[in-house]
Scaffold this motif. Structure first.
Motif, PDB file in Angstrom:
ATOM      1  N   GLY A   1      14.119  10.358  -0.723  1.00 51.52           N
ATOM      2  CA  GLY A   1      14.238   9.220   0.166  1.00 51.52           C
ATOM      3  C   GLY A   1      14.883   8.072  -0.584  1.00 51.52           C
ATOM      4  N   VAL A   2      15.450   7.134   0.171  1.00 56.39           N
ATOM      5  CA  VAL A   2      16.095   5.963  -0.427  1.00 56.39           C
ATOM      6  C   VAL A   2      15.287   4.727  -0.064  1.00 56.39           C
ATOM      7  N   LEU A   3      15.034   3.892  -1.060  1.00 59.31           N
ATOM      8  CA  LEU A   3      14.225   2.691  -0.855  1.00 59.31           C
ATOM      9  C   LEU A   3      14.939   1.495  -1.476  1.00 59.31           C
ATOM     10  N   GLY A   4      14.903   0.366  -0.750  1.00 56.87           N
ATOM     11  CA  GLY A   4      15.455  -0.866  -1.296  1.00 56.87           C
ATOM     12  C   GLY A   4      14.311  -1.761  -1.751  1.00 56.87           C
ATOM     13  N   ARG A   5      14.113  -2.868  -1.042  1.00 55.46           N
ATOM     14  CA  ARG A   5      13.011  -3.767  -1.384  1.00 55.46           C
ATOM     15  C   ARG A   5      11.748  -3.446  -0.595  1.00 55.46           C
ATOM     16  N   GLY A   6      11.808  -2.402   0.233  1.00 59.17           N
ATOM     17  CA  GLY A   6      10.610  -1.935   0.930  1.00 59.17           C
ATOM     18  C   GLY A   6      10.049  -2.922   1.936  1.00 59.17           C
ATOM     19  N   SER A   7      10.919  -3.758   2.514  1.00 61.04           N
ATOM     20  CA  SER A   7      10.428  -4.808   3.404  1.00 61.04           C
ATOM     21  C   SER A   7      10.289  -4.375   4.859  1.00 61.04           C
ATOM     22  N   ASN A   8      10.762  -3.200   5.175  1.00 63.68           N
ATOM     23  CA  ASN A   8      10.659  -2.721   6.558  1.00 63.68           C
ATOM     24  C   ASN A   8      10.235  -1.256   6.547  1.00 63.68           C
TER      25      ASN A   8
ATOM     26  N   GLU B   1      -1.141   9.091   1.345  1.00 62.74           N
ATOM     27  CA  GLU B   1      -0.993  10.295   0.529  1.00 62.74           C
ATOM     28  C   GLU B   1       0.265  10.224  -0.334  1.00 62.74           C
ATOM     29  N   GLY B   2       1.160   9.324   0.010  1.00 62.27           N
ATOM     30  CA  GLY B   2       2.383   9.166  -0.758  1.00 62.27           C
ATOM     31  C   GLY B   2       3.541   9.966  -0.193  1.00 62.27           C
ATOM     32  N   PHE B   3       4.541  10.182  -1.016  1.00 61.36           N
ATOM     33  CA  PHE B   3       5.770  10.867  -0.626  1.00 61.36           C
ATOM     34  C   PHE B   3       5.977  12.052  -1.556  1.00 61.36           C
ATOM     35  N   ASP B   4       5.938  13.252  -1.024  1.00 59.86           N
ATOM     36  CA  ASP B   4       6.037  14.459  -1.835  1.00 59.86           C
ATOM     37  C   ASP B   4       7.495  14.796  -2.134  1.00 59.86           C
ATOM     38  N   GLY B   5       8.106  13.907  -2.882  1.00 57.84           N
ATOM     39  CA  GLY B   5       9.500  14.083  -3.224  1.00 57.84           C
ATOM     40  C   GLY B   5       9.942  12.984  -4.175  1.00 57.84           C
ATOM     41  N   VAL B   6      11.255  12.796  -4.268  1.00 54.04           N
ATOM     42  CA  VAL B   6      11.842  11.825  -5.196  1.00 54.04           C
ATOM     43  C   VAL B   6      12.358  10.615  -4.414  1.00 54.04           C
ATOM     44  N   ILE B   7      12.067   9.425  -4.927  1.00 54.94           N
ATOM     45  CA  ILE B   7      12.562   8.197  -4.326  1.00 54.94           C
ATOM     46  C   ILE B   7      13.706   7.655  -5.179  1.00 54.94           C
ATOM     47  N   LEU B   8      14.834   7.391  -4.516  1.00 54.85           N
ATOM     48  CA  LEU B   8      15.969   6.744  -5.168  1.00 54.85           C
ATOM     49  C   LEU B   8      15.874   5.260  -4.852  1.00 54.85           C
ATOM     50  N   LEU B   9      15.610   4.462  -5.867  1.00 51.71           N
ATOM     51  CA  LEU B   9      15.421   3.029  -5.659  1.00 51.71           C
ATOM     52  C   LEU B   9      16.737   2.283  -5.856  1.00 51.71           C
TER      53      LEU B   9
ATOM     54  N   PHE C   1       0.855  -1.183   0.000  1.00 50.59           N
ATOM     55  CA  PHE C   1       0.000   0.000   0.000  1.00 50.59           C
ATOM     56  C   PHE C   1       0.892   1.234   0.000  1.00 50.59           C
ATOM     57  N   GLY C   2       0.286   2.390  -0.168  1.00 51.53           N
ATOM     58  CA  GLY C   2       1.040   3.644  -0.174  1.00 51.53           C
ATOM     59  C   GLY C   2       0.762   4.448  -1.424  1.00 51.53           C
ATOM     60  N   GLY C   3       0.761   5.748  -1.283  1.00 52.99           N
ATOM     61  CA  GLY C   3       0.482   6.644  -2.399  1.00 52.99           C
ATOM     62  C   GLY C   3       1.693   6.841  -3.290  1.00 52.99           C
ATOM     63  N   PRO C   4       1.631   7.797  -4.210  1.00 53.25           N
ATOM     64  CA  PRO C   4       2.713   8.012  -5.180  1.00 53.25           C
ATOM     65  C   PRO C   4       3.819   8.917  -4.665  1.00 53.25           C
ATOM     66  N   CYS C   5       4.953   8.851  -5.348  1.00 51.85           N
ATOM     67  CA  CYS C   5       6.019   9.836  -5.140  1.00 51.85           C
ATOM     68  C   CYS C   5       6.068  10.710  -6.392  1.00 51.85           C
ATOM     69  N   ARG C   6       6.736  11.852  -6.299  1.00 53.90           N
ATOM     70  CA  ARG C   6       6.802  12.750  -7.459  1.00 53.90           C
ATOM     71  C   ARG C   6       7.586  12.124  -8.608  1.00 53.90           C
ATOM     72  N   ALA C   7       8.597  11.332  -8.258  1.00 49.43           N
ATOM     73  CA  ALA C   7       9.366  10.586  -9.260  1.00 49.43           C
ATOM     74  C   ALA C   7      10.131   9.484  -8.550  1.00 49.43           C
ATOM     75  N   LEU C   8      10.304   8.360  -9.258  1.00 53.74           N
ATOM     76  CA  LEU C   8      11.105   7.255  -8.743  1.00 53.74           C
ATOM     77  C   LEU C   8      12.248   7.012  -9.714  1.00 53.74           C
ATOM     78  N   ILE C   9      13.467   6.957  -9.174  1.00 53.85           N
ATOM     79  CA  ILE C   9      14.655   6.781 -10.008  1.00 53.85           C
ATOM     80  C   ILE C   9      15.354   5.476  -9.639  1.00 53.85           C
ATOM     81  N   ASN C  10      15.573   4.634 -10.638  1.00 54.53           N
ATOM     82  CA  ASN C  10      16.321   3.397 -10.438  1.00 54.53           C
ATOM     83  C   ASN C  10      17.817   3.711 -10.490  1.00 54.53           C
ATOM     84  N   VAL C  11      18.441   3.764  -9.329  1.00 52.27           N
ATOM     85  CA  VAL C  11      19.863   4.087  -9.242  1.00 52.27           C
ATOM     86  C   VAL C  11      20.685   2.912  -9.771  1.00 52.27           C
TER      87      VAL C  11
END
Length: 301
Positions: A63-70, A76-84, A32-42
């Motif tokens: 923010g930095v995200l891996g496999r999102g397991s924790n 509402e999501g994340f009002d910014g950019v996620i570095l995956l 679950f979880g809303g959108p981010c402004r952009a997601l970048i695959n590092v």
């Protein structure tokens, strides 16, 4: 204000994939979880440095995200950019008794690679559904083993966007925390020191570990793994059991009837459901036992 076109140009230059207005629900294990402004695959440590420097210069939330397991992501999501840090940044190299992993490599894949190379020491970590970087960040552990038992060193991006190396003895590794926890430091690679072992014996131990997980944990449902940290002097699941909270629900979230240390998504839970349920559990446990439970997952805000 985020200039997506300028960010896209930088990603093109670095060879990184970017997805604007990306839903995060498929990137966390709770689903679950809303959108981010952009997601970048590092795709490399150097790309991560350039992207983070850009975010800081432009005052863009990231923010930095891996496999999102924790991780929990708000509805509402994340009002910014996620570095995956994922499959584009997941190289695993073995050299003698050491195994070096990009931060985005899955911990399970690292365990398999170690087994295939006849290296022992990671068996009990097999099945933890996170990246190697995420595992070190929180000093993940299971069945008496922790990352601190095997990690030798790591590379990370410091607050000034410089790549630094740190040895295990300086990582302040403790129960579910490290030198990196709650800081702007971003792990880019982890080197682990293992011992020689028999590949078949290691494989058998890994299979036993997974069988144990499957029999005791609600792996058939989306969750973030153990929901509460272990309080000193007891266990979260024991306290929740004692309070008769197994099966307690809030919307689509439920305290697992199989393992009360897990809050699960029955298929339609929202982040708000999970947080409300966790607050109810914490309140009852505090009132009836005196123990104050603490959430283990990180909330991405």
């Amino acid at each position: 204000m985020i200039d997506i076109s300028e960010l896209s140009q930088l990603c093109d230059k670095l060879g990184c994939r970017i997805t604007p207005e990306c839903s995060l629900s498929e990137y966390i294990t709770f689903r679950f979880g809303g959108p981010c402004r952009a997601l970048i695959n590092v795709n490399s440590a150097r790309s991560a440095v350039e992207l983070i420097r850009f975010m800081k210069e432009k005052n863009i939330k990231y923010g930095v995200l891996g496999r999102g397991s924790n991780v929990l992501v708000s509805d509402e999501g994340f009002d910014g950019v996620i570095l995956l840090f994922g499959s584009d940044f997941a190289r695993i190299d073995v050299n003698g008794n050491t195994i070096r992993c990009d931060a985005g490599a899955s911990l399970a894949a690292a365990c398999v690679r170690a087994q295939q190379s006849g290296l022992t020491g990671m068996e009990n970590l097999f099945g933890i559904p996170g990246t190697v970087g995420g595992a070190l960040y929180m000093n993940a552990g299971a069945y008496g083993s922790e990352m601190k038992d095997i990690v030798a060193s790591a590379e990370y991006i410091d607050e000034d966007c410089e790549i630094k190396t740190i040895k295990a003895e300086d990582m302040e590794l403790a129960y579910r925390r490290s030198f990196f926890s709650g800081t702007e430091r971003v792990i880019t690679s982890v080197t682990m020191m293992l011992k020689n072992g028999d590949p078949e014996e290691i494989k058998s131990a890994m299979s036993e570990c997974m069988a144990k997980r499957s029999s005791k944990q609600p792996l058939e449902y989306p969750s973030a793994g153990s929901t509460f940290k272990r309080p000193e002097g007891s266990y979260a699941s024991l306290l929740i059991d004692q309070c008769g909270l197994k099966g307690l629900t809030c919307g689509g979230a439920m305290v697992s009837e199989k393992h009360s240390g897990f809050v699960i998504n029955k298929g339609y839970a929202t982040c708000a459901d999970v947080l409300e349920l966790c607050e109810k559990v914490k309140s009852v446990v505090k009132e009836k036992t005196g123990y104050q439970l603490e959430l283990e997952p990180v909330i991405l805000r």
